[in-house]
Design an enzyme around this catalytic site. Structure first.
Site, PDB file in Angstrom:
ATOM      1  N   GLY A  88       0.800  -1.209  -0.042  1.00  0.00           N
ATOM      2  CA  GLY A  88      -0.118  -0.031   0.008  1.00  0.00           C
ATOM      3  C   GLY A  88       0.923   1.218  -0.125  1.00  0.00           C
ATOM      4  N   ASP A 121      -1.863   7.074   2.651  1.00  0.00           N
ATOM      5  CA  ASP A 121      -1.556   8.090   1.848  1.00  0.00           C
ATOM      6  C   ASP A 121      -0.478   7.500   0.924  1.00  0.00           C
ATOM      7  OD1 ASP A 121       0.603   7.825   3.498  1.00  0.00           O
ATOM      8  OD2 ASP A 121       0.434  10.104   4.151  1.00  0.00           O
ATOM      9  N   GLY A 122       0.185   6.132   1.133  1.00  0.00           N
ATOM     10  CA  GLY A 122       1.215   5.467   0.415  1.00  0.00           C
ATOM     11  C   GLY A 122       2.532   6.188   0.625  1.00  0.00           C
ATOM     12  N   ARG A 172      14.371  -0.530  -0.326  1.00  0.00           N
ATOM     13  CA  ARG A 172      14.767  -1.790   0.300  1.00  0.00           C
ATOM     14  C   ARG A 172      14.986  -2.844  -0.597  1.00  0.00           C
ATOM     15  NH1 ARG A 172      10.217  -3.931   4.380  1.00  0.00           N
ATOM     16  NH2 ARG A 172       8.942  -4.278   2.574  1.00  0.00           N
ATOM     17  N   ARG A 179       5.865 -13.277   1.415  1.00  0.00           N
ATOM     18  CA  ARG A 179       5.650 -13.547   2.726  1.00  0.00           C
ATOM     19  C   ARG A 179       4.734 -14.547   3.101  1.00  0.00           C
ATOM     20  NH1 ARG A 179       5.669  -7.653   3.622  1.00  0.00           N
ATOM     21  NH2 ARG A 179       6.528  -6.640   1.777  1.00  0.00           N
ATOM     22  N   ASP A 248       2.321 -11.164   7.474  1.00  0.00           N
ATOM     23  CA  ASP A 248       2.500 -10.432   6.381  1.00  0.00           C
ATOM     24  C   ASP A 248       4.165 -10.066   6.602  1.00  0.00           C
ATOM     25  OD1 ASP A 248       1.243  -8.955   8.341  1.00  0.00           O
ATOM     26  OD2 ASP A 248       1.705  -7.147   6.995  1.00  0.00           O
ATOM     27  N   ASP A 258      10.679  -5.950   7.794  1.00  0.00           N
ATOM     28  CA  ASP A 258       9.796  -4.731   8.449  1.00  0.00           C
ATOM     29  C   ASP A 258      10.203  -4.387   9.734  1.00  0.00           C
ATOM     30  OD1 ASP A 258       7.535  -3.341   9.070  1.00  0.00           O
ATOM     31  OD2 ASP A 258       6.288  -4.370   8.033  1.00  0.00           O
TER      32      ASP A 258
HETATM   33  P1  AMP Z   1       3.160  -2.899   7.709  1.00  0.00           P
HETATM   34  O1  AMP Z   1       2.832  -1.995   8.938  1.00  0.00           O
HETATM   35  O2  AMP Z   1       4.282  -2.665   6.824  1.00  0.00           O
HETATM   36  O3  AMP Z   1       3.101  -4.333   7.952  1.00  0.00           O
HETATM   37  O4  AMP Z   1       1.973  -2.591   6.541  1.00  0.00           O
HETATM   38  C1  AMP Z   1       0.618  -3.424   6.880  1.00  0.00           C
HETATM   39  C2  AMP Z   1      -0.362  -2.915   5.765  1.00  0.00           C
HETATM   40  O5  AMP Z   1      -0.622  -1.513   5.773  1.00  0.00           O
HETATM   41  C3  AMP Z   1       0.299  -3.052   4.264  1.00  0.00           C
HETATM   42  O6  AMP Z   1      -0.570  -3.562   3.418  1.00  0.00           O
HETATM   43  C4  AMP Z   1       0.920  -1.606   3.908  1.00  0.00           C
HETATM   44  O7  AMP Z   1       1.137  -1.373   2.532  1.00  0.00           O
HETATM   45  C5  AMP Z   1      -0.131  -0.823   4.482  1.00  0.00           C
HETATM   46  N1  AMP Z   1       0.226   0.533   4.952  1.00  0.00           N
HETATM   47  C6  AMP Z   1       0.905   1.038   5.815  1.00  0.00           C
HETATM   48  N2  AMP Z   1       1.250   2.176   5.884  1.00  0.00           N
HETATM   49  C7  AMP Z   1       0.655   2.706   4.994  1.00  0.00           C
HETATM   50  C8  AMP Z   1       0.433   4.015   4.172  1.00  0.00           C
HETATM   51  N3  AMP Z   1       1.114   4.929   4.599  1.00  0.00           N
HETATM   52  N4  AMP Z   1      -0.383   4.168   3.161  1.00  0.00           N
HETATM   53  C9  AMP Z   1      -0.783   3.141   2.587  1.00  0.00           C
HETATM   54  N5  AMP Z   1      -0.922   1.749   3.112  1.00  0.00           N
HETATM   55  C10 AMP Z   1      -0.059   1.735   4.307  1.00  0.00           C
HETATM   56 MG    MG Z   2       4.614  -4.976   6.444  1.00  0.00          MG
END
Ligand code: AMP
Ligand code: MG
Length: 486
Positions: A88, A121-122, A172, A179, A248, A258
């Site tokens: 995301g 917001d990606g 990265r 995963r 994940d 992560d």
């Molecule tokens: P993580 O915290 O990296 O394990 O992310 C868990 C999920 O939340 C994944 O699908 C990420 O892509 C999504 N995600 C985390 N932060 C963002 C963000 N700022 N914008 C969009 N998706 C996010």
């Molecule tokens: Mg993650």
């Protein structure tokens, strides 16, 4: 070619990913490039540091031959299942086969929205970029299998988190981004054809020996179990708490992945948790083995339809693989912790010695890293002060030191000291130093980040110029909680 891309995942079926377009940032600034890693990858470092390199590292422009995609995955987060997570706020630029013959993914994090972003917001704030750079490179230098940092960039844009904050993009590098959650994505959809395509891909990329096995999918399961059992023990050897061991965030390749709310122990306590979102202590220091096992059960469940058409037979096979995990993990942990006190393999009495020490450390609020490091002084010249001063009450540790020294009198001390020096780092990325580097970065000062990154390249060596970085935090500097900050 600036990046010698050789992509394979983007040739998988469409349901594995979404193709993405670049989302330019306003005024990217290069904070750091990992020159050594770039050289291994066969990427022209001077180009990487040029303005067209910066356009790529900030996600503003895609290089020739890249085939950028956001990968689909699912996952159990804190025990609850989400059938769709996915990249995301990340995208896979492509894959490179390095000078060492290893295929690796190059991924941007914080590069903008994708169809998997849902609410987010990606983007990424600068803090998590600095943190992941420092932590992943420190882990690599500590000898732990891990994803790596190729670059950190400030985007020049603001992101809204707790407040408006400077944004960043992180590059990265990973042996892959497969995963447990990637398998769960197809299993949850009962899309067994694609599940098999994924499993065959994972085997070819990470467990090629399994191709020859009687049952390649059981062999894949066994391989992941073995690597994770060892990896988690390795974390615990150096006092690392991953903090967000969702399925994940567990890699099929066996790398640490992560670096969100992760942290290294200062004071030792088996139930220690740093992550502000881990209120139940699910991912506490000493719970990492059992949680790793839990995640691997989730992985095994996805493989059942591939292992055998007869579900009962498949389950029996998977269970037999899974049942190996507890012993594999505790053996790995035992060996690693024994090495920290100068012993190999060891008899049961030696293991009791380790457990006694840990229990005295936890009762006495002892610093994990400093206690083990100073044990060498106590063995070498009988200089006990360094160890004793880690404890609130010196009596129990003084008597432990006496028993330990008497045990060590049967050993070759020079050899023991050498192995202890390789098992007990001098430098870890201490939380207060990481926070200091992050705070400075938000002020546009990257010097503390660079200094910390530099000294962490040689974590097992004393470095006179940086001796203050060995120290535990003062009471006012202790970091109690870490945040994902995404
Ligand atoms: P993580 O915290 O990296 O394990 O992310 C868990 C999920 O939340 C994944 O699908 C990420 O892509 C999504 N995600 C985390 N932060 C963002 C963000 N700022 N914008 C969009 N998706 C996010
Ligand atoms: Mg993650």
């Amino acid at each position: 070619m600036k990046f010698p891309f050789d992509n394979s995942y983007s040739r998988m079926p469409d349901s594995f990913y979404q193709r993405v377009e670049p989302s330019p940032v306003s005024s990217p600034e290069l904070i750091e490039v990992n020159r050594d890693l770039a050289a291994v990858l066969g990427i022209d470092v001077d180009w990487l540091e040029s303005s067209s390199g910066l356009d790529v590292l900030s996600g503003s422009q895609f290089p020739e031959e890249s085939d950028p995609i956001a990968m689909a995955y699912a996952g159990h987060q804190f025990g609850g299942f989400s059938p769709q997570l996915g990249d995301g706020r990340a995208l896979l630029l492509g894959e490179v086969v390095g000078k060492d013959g290893v295929r690796r993914d190059i991924q941007l994090k914080g590069s903008g929205p994708t169809q998997f972003s849902r609410r987010g917001d990606g983007r990424s704030a600068l803090g998590p970029v600095i943190r992941e750079y420092l932590l992943s490179e420190a882990m690599a230098a500590l000898g732990v299998p891990t994803t790596r940092a190729l670059a950190a960039v400030a985007s020049g844009d603001k992101v809204y988190r707790e407040s408006m904050m400077a944004g960043g993009v992180f590059t990265r590098v990973a042996q892959s981004h497969l995963r447990i959650g990637t398998f769960q994505y197809f299993a949850a959809r009962e899309d067994f054809d694609n599940l098999r395509v994924l499993a065959d891909y994972a085997i070819a990329r990470h467990y090629p020996r399994a191709i020859e096995a009687d049952n390649p999918y059981l062999e894949l399961l066994g391989g992941v179990i073995e690597r994770q059992a060892e990896l988690i023990a390795h974390w615990m050897q150096i006092g690392f708490i991953h903090g967000v061991m969702n399925t994940d965030n567990m890699s099929i390749s066996g790398e640490t992945i992560d670096f969100g709310p992760c942290a290294f122990l200062d004071v030792y306590h088996p139930e220690k948790v740093f992550s502000s979102i881990d209120q139940q202590g699910r991912y506490a220091y000493a719970n990492q083995g059992p949680i790793g096992h839990w995640n691997l059960v989730r992985f095994a469940e996805t493989l059942i339809p591939l292992i055998d058409d007869d579900a009962e037979k498949a389950v029996a096979g998977a269970e037999s693989e899974l049942s190996r995990f507890p012993e594999l993990h505790s053996k790995a942990l035992r060996d690693r912790l024994l090495r920290k006190i100068g012993l190999e393999e060891g008899i049961d009495k030696d293991w009791e010695l380790v457990q006694e020490l840990l229990s005295i450390m936890s009762d006495g609020y002892a610093d994990f890293t400093l206690t083990f490091r100073h044990l060498s002084d106590a063995l070498e010249g009988g200089k006990e002060t360094g160890v004793l001063e880690q404890f609130s009450d010196s009596q129990p540790i003084a008597s432990w030191l006496t028993s330990w020294r008497s045990r060590m009198s049967n050993e070759d001390v020079a050899l023991a000291l050498e192995s202890m020096r390789q098992a007990n780092p001098v430098f870890i990325p201490r939380n207060h130093r990481v926070e200091e580097a992050i705070a400075a970065a938000y002020e546009g000062d990257y010097v503390p980040f660079r200094r910390l990154n530099e000294l962490l390249r040689r974590p097992f060596e004393e470095q006179a110029a940086y001796s203050e970085y060995e120290l535990a935090p003062k009471p006012s500097e202790v970091v109690c909680a870490t945040f994902c900050g995404t």
